[in-house]
Design a protein around this motif. Structure first.
Motif, PDB file in Angstrom:
ATOM      1  N   VAL A   2       0.841  -1.196   0.000  1.00 11.65           N
ATOM      2  CA  VAL A   2       0.000   0.000   0.000  1.00 11.65           C
ATOM      3  C   VAL A   2       0.877   1.248   0.000  1.00 11.65           C
ATOM      4  CG1 VAL A   2      -1.640   1.331   1.382  1.00 11.65           C
ATOM      5  CG2 VAL A   2      -1.979  -1.120   1.080  1.00 11.65           C
ATOM      6  N   GLY A   3       1.941   1.230   0.804  1.00 13.55           N
ATOM      7  CA  GLY A   3       2.852   2.370   0.843  1.00 13.55           C
ATOM      8  C   GLY A   3       3.521   2.616  -0.493  1.00 13.55           C
ATOM      9  N   ALA A   4       3.912   1.540  -1.174  1.00 14.03           N
ATOM     10  CA  ALA A   4       4.548   1.683  -2.482  1.00 14.03           C
ATOM     11  C   ALA A   4       3.581   2.273  -3.502  1.00 14.03           C
ATOM     12  CB  ALA A   4       5.062   0.334  -2.967  1.00 14.03           C
ATOM     13  N   CYS A   5       2.337   1.794  -3.507  1.00 10.85           N
ATOM     14  CA  CYS A   5       1.346   2.322  -4.440  1.00 10.85           C
ATOM     15  C   CYS A   5       1.055   3.794  -4.146  1.00 10.85           C
ATOM     16  CB  CYS A   5       0.056   1.509  -4.347  1.00 10.85           C
ATOM     17  SG  CYS A   5       0.202  -0.186  -4.964  1.00 10.85           S
ATOM     18  N   GLY A   6       0.919   4.124  -2.866  1.00 12.21           N
ATOM     19  CA  GLY A   6       0.687   5.520  -2.502  1.00 12.21           C
ATOM     20  C   GLY A   6       1.843   6.408  -2.905  1.00 12.21           C
ATOM     21  N   GLY A   7       3.072   5.916  -2.720  1.00  9.64           N
ATOM     22  CA  GLY A   7       4.240   6.697  -3.103  1.00  9.64           C
ATOM     23  C   GLY A   7       4.321   6.914  -4.601  1.00  9.64           C
ATOM     24  N   ALA A   8       4.118   5.854  -5.364  1.00 12.19           N
ATOM     25  CA  ALA A   8       4.187   5.975  -6.826  1.00 12.19           C
ATOM     26  C   ALA A   8       3.153   6.976  -7.332  1.00 12.19           C
ATOM     27  CB  ALA A   8       3.980   4.608  -7.471  1.00 12.19           C
ATOM     28  N   LEU A   9       1.920   6.879  -6.825  1.00  8.29           N
ATOM     29  CA  LEU A   9       0.870   7.802  -7.249  1.00  8.29           C
ATOM     30  C   LEU A   9       1.197   9.241  -6.843  1.00  8.29           C
ATOM     31  CD1 LEU A   9      -1.936   8.178  -8.492  1.00  8.29           C
ATOM     32  CD2 LEU A   9      -2.925   7.675  -6.251  1.00  8.29           C
ATOM     33  N   ARG A  10       1.707   9.387  -5.647  1.00  6.58           N
ATOM     34  CA  ARG A  10       2.038  10.729  -5.143  1.00  6.58           C
ATOM     35  C   ARG A  10       3.124  11.388  -5.979  1.00  6.58           C
ATOM     36  NH1 ARG A  10       4.408  11.858   0.967  1.00  6.58           N
ATOM     37  NH2 ARG A  10       4.115  14.140   0.993  1.00  6.58           N
ATOM     38  N   TRP A  11       4.182  10.651  -6.276  1.00  8.61           N
ATOM     39  CA  TRP A  11       5.313  11.265  -6.986  1.00  8.61           C
ATOM     40  C   TRP A  11       5.001  11.483  -8.455  1.00  8.61           C
ATOM     41  CZ3 TRP A  11       6.491  12.882  -2.826  1.00  8.61           C
ATOM     42  CH2 TRP A  11       6.858  12.131  -1.720  1.00  8.61           C
ATOM     43  N   ILE A  12       4.185  10.632  -9.049  1.00  4.73           N
ATOM     44  CA  ILE A  12       3.759  10.883 -10.429  1.00  4.73           C
ATOM     45  C   ILE A  12       2.963  12.187 -10.489  1.00  4.73           C
ATOM     46  CG2 ILE A  12       2.232  10.067 -12.274  1.00  4.73           C
ATOM     47  CD1 ILE A  12       3.087   7.208 -11.519  1.00  4.73           C
ATOM     48  N   GLY A  13       2.081  12.381  -9.512  1.00  4.51           N
ATOM     49  CA  GLY A  13       1.333  13.636  -9.462  1.00  4.51           C
ATOM     50  C   GLY A  13       2.233  14.838  -9.263  1.00  4.51           C
ATOM     51  N   MET A  14       3.235  14.715  -8.407  1.00  2.00           N
ATOM     52  CA  MET A  14       4.147  15.830  -8.154  1.00  2.00           C
ATOM     53  C   MET A  14       4.997  16.160  -9.375  1.00  2.00           C
ATOM     54  SD  MET A  14       3.827  17.103  -5.052  1.00  2.00           S
ATOM     55  CE  MET A  14       5.426  17.844  -4.691  1.00  2.00           C
ATOM     56  N   ALA A  15       5.258  15.182 -10.201  1.00  2.00           N
ATOM     57  CA  ALA A  15       6.092  15.406 -11.381  1.00  2.00           C
ATOM     58  C   ALA A  15       5.447  16.375 -12.366  1.00  2.00           C
ATOM     59  CB  ALA A  15       6.386  14.076 -12.081  1.00  2.00           C
ATOM     60  N   PHE A  16       4.109  16.523 -12.302  1.00  2.00           N
ATOM     61  CA  PHE A  16       3.405  17.415 -13.224  1.00  2.00           C
ATOM     62  C   PHE A  16       3.248  18.822 -12.657  1.00  2.00           C
ATOM     63  CE2 PHE A  16       2.164  13.220 -14.750  1.00  2.00           C
ATOM     64  CZ  PHE A  16       2.307  13.376 -16.129  1.00  2.00           C
ATOM     65  N   ASP A  17       3.953  19.115 -11.550  1.00  2.00           N
ATOM     66  CA  ASP A  17       3.925  20.462 -10.955  1.00  2.00           C
ATOM     67  C   ASP A  17       2.484  20.935 -10.770  1.00  2.00           C
ATOM     68  OD1 ASP A  17       5.046  22.664  -9.839  1.00  2.00           O
ATOM     69  OD2 ASP A  17       5.735  23.576 -11.709  1.00  2.00           O
ATOM     70  N   PRO A  18       1.704  20.226  -9.935  1.00  2.00           N
ATOM     71  CA  PRO A  18       0.260  20.478  -9.866  1.00  2.00           C
ATOM     72  C   PRO A  18      -0.072  21.791  -9.153  1.00  2.00           C
ATOM     73  CG  PRO A  18       0.905  18.905  -8.195  1.00  2.00           C
ATOM     74  CD  PRO A  18       2.126  19.165  -9.015  1.00  2.00           C
ATOM     75  N   PRO A  19      -1.292  22.297  -9.344  1.00  2.00           N
ATOM     76  CA  PRO A  19      -1.732  23.503  -8.623  1.00  2.00           C
ATOM     77  C   PRO A  19      -1.967  23.206  -7.146  1.00  2.00           C
ATOM     78  CG  PRO A  19      -3.533  22.590  -9.918  1.00  2.00           C
ATOM     79  CD  PRO A  19      -2.305  21.817 -10.298  1.00  2.00           C
ATOM     80  N   ALA A  20      -2.243  24.266  -6.396  1.00  2.00           N
ATOM     81  CA  ALA A  20      -2.311  24.150  -4.937  1.00  2.00           C
ATOM     82  C   ALA A  20      -3.364  23.162  -4.475  1.00  2.00           C
ATOM     83  CB  ALA A  20      -2.569  25.526  -4.323  1.00  2.00           C
TER      84      ALA A  20
END
Length: 250
Positions: free
Chosen positions: A138-156
């Protein structure tokens, strides 16, 4: 849990201070906090080691590095936690460059830690399905999803949602690793097992932090893609640990 509460308070103090105190003077806040820790430690009563009752001796593993499930769990936790390096080292720099002030940055950090606190508070009520290796996955899946989202420089507003995944990327990974050691390591080697985990995680984090500096310099927020790959690698190790555990249970 209580350490996380303290971290939230310290975060807001630091975020406010970063807006009103010269940057070079911020180091003295860290010095003052360290002095307070030392004073608190001196006030603690000495611990009396408990004698281990010789009721049912546990098999002592002479070398835990020959224990394949242990190696897989340590590798999984180390990779997943090291995938936070880009975030720990450069998220505040990135958000500051995007125009966020110190208080907003502190609030974003506090939001992630608050999510972690909720998981720690509820972990004893989790269904039996969430065994240690499942928590690592679960931690690995959460991390992968989190960092993929961060890679797109998301809004606030998306950053706030991604910060809630800290409960998984850090919290679930932390709980999974410690729960595994508590159940798997013999009592006489419990501290040794935790020491091995701390060493492996520290080495992985040091390497990932050095890599993150280079990646952030060259690619900016896209460097989080490498952190996602690191979390996925941790998930692969967690899956190996899960399968080894299933085989041992048969």
């Amino acid at each position: 849990l209580w350490g996380s509460f303290a971290f939230i308070g310290g975060n807001f103090v630091a975020g406010f201070a970063a807006d009103v105190i010269p940057v070079r003077a911020l180091i003295w806040l860290i010095v003052a906090a360290s002095v307070l820790i030392a004073v608190a430690a001196l006030a603690l009563p000495p611990m009396t080691p408990r004698a281990i009752e010789p009721s049912t001796p546990h098999p002592v593993r002479q070398n835990q590095w020959r224990d394949r499930p242990f190696i897989a769990v340590v590798a999984a936790a180390s990779f997943i936690q090291a995938s936070h390096a880009e975030f720990y080292g450069f998220s505040a720099v990135q958000w500051s460059a995007a125009g966020f002030d110190g208080t907003v940055i502190a609030a974003l950090w506090a939001l992630g830690v608050a999510a972690e606190i909720v998981l720690f508070a509820l972990q004893s009520r989790l269904p039996p399905f969430f065994e240690p290796t499942v928590l690592l996955l679960v931690g690995a899946c959460g991390g992968a999803l989190r960092w993929i989202g961060m890679a797109f420089d998301p809004p606030a507003f998306m950053l706030a949602a991604l910060q809630l995944l800290h409960a998984l990327s850090f919290g679930a990974t932390h709980l999974g690793a410690l729960m595994f050691l508590a159940r798997h390591a013999p009592p006489a080697q419990a501290a040794t097992a935790q020491g091995y985990l701390a060493i492996a995680s520290g080495v992985a984090m040091a390497g990932a932090m050095a890599l993150s500096g280079v990646l952030y310099r060259d690619f900016g927020s896209a460097a989080y893609a490498a952190m996602a790959l690191m979390a996925i690698a941790g998930g692969a190790c967690g899956l190996i640990a899960h399968r080894l555990g299933r085989q041992a249970a048969r």
